[in-house]
Design an enzyme around this catalytic site. Structure first.
Site, short mmCIF file in Angstrom:
data_model
loop_
_atom_site.label_atom_id
_atom_site.label_comp_id
_atom_site.label_asym_id
_atom_site.label_seq_id
_atom_site.Cartn_x
_atom_site.Cartn_y
_atom_site.Cartn_z
N LYS A 22 0.84 -1.20 0.00
CA LYS A 22 0.00 0.00 0.00
C LYS A 22 0.88 1.25 0.00
CE LYS A 22 -1.69 1.83 3.99
NZ LYS A 22 -1.52 3.29 4.12
N ASN A 23 1.91 1.24 0.83
CA ASN A 23 2.69 2.48 1.01
C ASN A 23 3.70 2.72 -0.10
OD1 ASN A 23 1.14 2.94 3.19
ND2 ASN A 23 2.67 2.28 4.70
N ARG A 121 -0.77 14.71 12.75
CA ARG A 121 0.14 14.31 11.66
C ARG A 121 0.45 15.54 10.83
NH1 ARG A 121 -1.71 8.63 9.31
NH2 ARG A 121 0.40 8.66 8.45
N ASP A 306 4.12 0.50 11.92
CA ASP A 306 2.88 -0.08 11.39
C ASP A 306 2.66 -1.50 11.88
OD1 ASP A 306 3.14 1.54 8.14
OD2 ASP A 306 2.55 2.26 10.11
N ARG A 398 -8.77 -0.14 3.82
CA ARG A 398 -7.84 0.84 3.24
C ARG A 398 -6.50 0.17 2.90
NH1 ARG A 398 -6.12 4.77 6.89
NH2 ARG A 398 -4.80 5.29 5.12
C1 EPZ Z 1 4.04 6.83 6.20
O1 EPZ Z 1 3.25 7.84 6.82
C2 EPZ Z 1 3.13 5.63 6.07
N1 EPZ Z 1 2.01 5.96 5.20
C3 EPZ Z 1 2.63 5.20 7.44
O2 EPZ Z 1 1.85 4.01 7.26
C4 EPZ Z 1 3.83 4.87 8.32
O3 EPZ Z 1 3.37 4.57 9.63
C5 EPZ Z 1 4.77 6.08 8.37
O4 EPZ Z 1 5.15 6.47 7.04
C6 EPZ Z 1 6.03 5.78 9.16
O5 EPZ Z 1 6.68 4.70 8.60
C7 EPZ Z 1 2.19 5.95 3.86
O6 EPZ Z 1 3.29 5.72 3.37
C8 EPZ Z 1 0.99 6.23 3.01
P1 EPZ Z 1 6.04 10.14 8.51
P2 EPZ Z 1 3.81 9.36 6.93
O7 EPZ Z 1 5.98 11.40 7.73
O8 EPZ Z 1 4.55 9.69 5.69
C9 EPZ Z 1 5.95 13.28 12.06
C10 EPZ Z 1 -0.01 2.62 7.54
O9 EPZ Z 1 -0.58 2.10 8.51
N2 EPZ Z 1 5.97 14.29 10.99
O10 EPZ Z 1 7.28 9.31 8.45
O11 EPZ Z 1 2.68 10.21 7.32
C11 EPZ Z 1 4.61 12.57 12.13
O12 EPZ Z 1 3.71 13.32 12.91
C12 EPZ Z 1 0.45 4.06 7.62
O13 EPZ Z 1 0.25 2.02 6.47
C13 EPZ Z 1 6.13 15.63 11.33
O14 EPZ Z 1 6.23 15.98 12.51
O15 EPZ Z 1 4.82 9.20 8.15
C14 EPZ Z 1 4.94 11.26 12.75
O16 EPZ Z 1 4.98 11.41 14.16
C15 EPZ Z 1 0.20 4.66 8.99
N3 EPZ Z 1 6.12 16.56 10.35
C16 EPZ Z 1 6.33 10.96 12.22
O17 EPZ Z 1 6.85 12.22 11.76
C17 EPZ Z 1 6.00 16.22 9.03
O18 EPZ Z 1 6.03 17.13 8.16
C18 EPZ Z 1 6.36 9.96 11.10
O19 EPZ Z 1 5.67 10.50 10.03
C19 EPZ Z 1 5.84 14.86 8.70
C20 EPZ Z 1 5.84 13.91 9.70
#
Ligand code: EPZ
Length: 419
Positions: A22-23, A121, A306, A398
């Site tokens: 998915k990701n 997020r 995840d 999803r």
């Molecule tokens: C991706 O989300 C994945 N989703 C998530 O999978 C996964 O849990 C996550 O990466 C971490 O591996 C997809 O790829 C579609 P991040 P993403 O930006 O990109 C903070 C699932 O279940 N952050 O690495 O949103 C954020 O709040 C989903 O398949 C900021 O502070 O994850 C979080 O605490 C859930 N500012 C941490 O970083 C930003 O601008 C990780 O977020 C961006 C993120």
């Protein structure tokens, strides 16, 4: 909204082909916006998030059509740069379209992605990085208006946190920007490398994915490409856990073992046999799982956040006390209260969940709180004695390609029911 009904206590055994990731498929579909020619993406799982991505592509004026496990996209006729708010709300990760739309159209309008499924997020890292590349961002009434009148230019970007989405958005914006972009502190997840592989096959020049430093040499434009999505390591771990908690033996085909090292570690720590053979992994459950003193979620290649709910569901049946520490998201334990309906003994305190393993769980009525939390409930229900009903399964749809159809041939008593 339909429910999943499970008659638990059945040992799961057999073979299963793992779905596409998915990701990976979501950012790759977003990336087709940059290509302007026909792209064919193979091994696309049948997920509601993929359907939402197809709707977004069509809303932008692109051709997008699923044919079996492939999705064909042609963004030659792109006519818009705004993602409808309703679609933004359907899928949190629609923010990954931002870099691609700006890269192609030099402007984009999205609503601020809401959703506190896992805690706030924010997308500050996405926006501050795009601003360094020449994008002006203004926020009004919950909408982000992004423009780059003079086009995008390369930049040296230091990510203070290896955000997966931010790394992907920068790569998408940099692929056809003028000049060179270097990302320091990039996320290393395999899905990012898969995105770069797709873009490079369309003519991009992206190097270093999978390491801390990614370098992108902007090119004039991209062409069409064919690409096969990598397997879903989290879905694979989910099905392994289903076998682990039911005393089963399962062979998963089409995995990429190198993406799952930290996941295999957990199953072995719990006393499972894990045998690799090429792109297959065979898991054999012990009589009873052993607890693991501490499991911590980390950025890749550490244990994936995840898989946290999947680990907690599994450890709730293990011998002894285990602790799971969630280091990535602020509020990823909303599923724990639902797990406790099965008789699980879990106490959460800030980032930690303390799991006192019980010898058995009993069937319960519960509701999925989010995608991976929903998977945790399915794992618990498969192990529990008696019948369980899981509501709000749109969360599960999803990210899992017909999970009931995947589990039934393995011996699971599982079906959907219209409420
Ligand atoms: C991706 O989300 C994945 N989703 C998530 O999978 C996964 O849990 C996550 O990466 C971490 O591996 C997809 O790829 C579609 P991040 P993403 O930006 O990109 C903070 C699932 O279940 N952050 O690495 O949103 C954020 O709040 C989903 O398949 C900021 O502070 O994850 C979080 O605490 C859930 N500012 C941490 O970083 C930003 O601008 C990780 O977020 C961006 C993120």
């Amino acid at each position: 909204m339909s429910e999943i009904i499970i008659g638990g206590g059945k040992r799961l055994s057999g073979d299963l082909n793992v779905q596409g990731a998915k990701n990976s498929v979501l950012p790759v579909l977003a990336a087709t916006v940059l290509c302007g020619k026909e792209c064919v993406i193979h091994n696309c799982p049948a997920l509601s998030d993929v359907e939402t991505s197809i709707k977004i592509l069509r809303a932008l004026g692109c051709f997008a059509q699923r044919q079996g496990d492939a999705v064909t996209v042609n963004s030659e006729g792109i006519s818009g740069c705004e993602i409808p708010d309703s679609l933004m709300r359907e899928m949190r990760s629609s923010v990954v379209f931002l870099g691609a739309i700006i890269g192609r159209c030099k402007k984009a309008v999205i609503s601020s992605p809401g959703g506190c499924e896992l805690g706030p997020r924010p997308i500050d890292l996405h926006l501050s990085s795009l601003e360094k590349m020449g994008v002006t961002v203004t926020e009004e009434h919950g909408f982000l208006y992004c423009t780059a009148e003079k086009g995008l230019h390369g930049a040296e970007i230091n990510l203070v946190f290896p955000s997966v989405g931010a790394t992907e958005n920068i790569i998408l914006a940099a692929a056809t920007a003028k000049g060179i972009t270097v990302i320091h502190g990039a996320a290393k997840e395999p899905e990012i490398s898969d995105l770069a592989d797709f873009l490079n096959s369309a003519g991009a020049k992206i190097y270093g994915c999978g390491s801390d430093t990614v370098k992108i040499y902007g090119v004039e434009k991209l062409g069409g490409a064919e690409h096969t999505i990598i397997p879903d390591r989290i879905a694979a771990a989910t099905y392994m856990a289903c076998a682990a908690v039911t005393g089963g033996t399962l062979t998963l085909n089409g995995v990429m073992p190198s993406h799952m090292v930290s996941l295999f570690w957990l199953f072995k720590e719990c006393g499972c046999g894990v045998e690799l053979s090429g792109k297959s992994v065979r898991i054999t459950a012990p009589e009873r799982l052993s607890g693991v003193p501490t499991v911590r979620s980390l950025v890749y290649p550490g244990f994936p956040t995840d898989a946290g709910p999947i680990a907690v569901a599994m450890l709730s049946l293990a011998k002894g006390t285990s602790v799971f520490v969630e280091n990535i998201f602020e509020n990823r334990f909303r599923y724990v209260d639902e797990l406790k309906r099965f008789g699980a003994k879990i106490k959460t305190e800030g980032k930690a969940a303390v799991i006192e393993g019980v010898s058995e769980l009993s069937g319960a009525d519960c509701k999925a709180t989010d995608l991976r939390g929903g998977a945790a409930l399915i794992i618990a229900a498969l192990a529990a004695g008696g019948e369980s009903k899981i509501g709000e399964i749109h969360h599960i749809e999803r990210g899992y390609d017909d999970i009931a159809a995947a589990l039934k041939p393995l011996g699971a008593d599982i079906k959907y029911s219209k409420e």
